[in-house]
Design an enzyme around this catalytic site. Sequence first.
Site: not given
Length: 410
Positions: A64, A140, A142, A183, A187, A201, A205
Amino acid sequence: MLLFINPLLISSLNNGLALTPPMGWSTWNVFYCDYTEVDLMQIADMLVATGMLSAGYKYLNIYDCWEASSRDPTSGMLQYNETKFPHGMTALADYIHSKGLLFGIYSSSGELTCQKYPGSWQHEYLDATLFSSWNVDFLKLDCCYQDNIKDRATAFTRWSAALSVQNRSILYSCDTDELILNENNLELPFQWAPDYCNMARISWDIYDKWESTLSMLDRAANIYYASRPGFWNDLDILTVGLGQQTLVEYTSQFSLWAIISSPLIAGNDLRKMTKEIISILTNTEVIAINQDKLGRSGNMIRRALDGSYEVWAKPLYYEHTSQFYNIDNTPHFNPLPFHAVVLLNRLNTTVNITFNFDDLFDHYLCPHPPTPIWTVSIRDLWLHQNLGKFVETWTATNVPPHGVRMITVL
């Protein structure tokens, strides 16, 4: 209970990329938002000079903060920060390519990126075309600032479609860790991502602590079936060399990422690498396990009842493995004879770990052998030594706290 599923039954994105787990380097842990084209050119030089490129690390990925604060008001196109990149993105890509490397870039599926620069929401095809024109090789994606639940279900698949119609092949890395965790704390990208992404992923992180490495490892158990050529479960960027763990812990992380077939994306400062860190990141025998052309992922095949140790195993390509066909011409393989194995000590004390060969050959990673007694040859991939032949068991002695022994078994 350990789950075993035939990975050959799982589909994957068919764009000809990521036939083995991608390897490269990412800016975030070293630079965060503070970098320029000069910094990236220096990193490109260091990837070559340190032997990282020769070892397989071919993607140089910027994270980023490369963006300008807004899109072009007329065209709606993303803009790069002209102060950081006075010569433009195409010139940077040309320099990276001139070193034999590939160029990766970052965006977010939401209206903003995680650092609040313009995101790609409702601009997926426009941005894909722009990245292609900049000669980008890796994206990538995000998922920050994507608040509409319905939209979340389509943004990553729409990006996949946008990349598929470009005149340039761009590897697609999906990072959905904020997307579902907020939520329901669950994942599961490995259930949907293989059809759309080259890597995804599997969790939140990582950070440079041993506890974080173990957390990623626990999430990786029993989802090996999703990984195959074209798609790989991503345990996140390597923390090797960031400085908050021991060399033993970094060696363990690298071994485990390799046997699980996670992408190997380094994130340490290449300009300040010690020889010990270089030797970990460029261990060709361990990298060969990660890049093995059979295209399978490893799985945990045993955990001690007290949680003190684990055994992870991965089947490997073996040129003498024969192939035969049954009556309906379906190919079958005889029992796979060649494996990589990692024995992990999760304790804070030194231990001996005994590896029973039945733990390996009784699972669907390899059909049961024709005889109940196994004699195997073992090689240590960190000592670079053949240890000899062993019958039924082998004991790794004096495995240090948080350490591993990584071997091949044939």
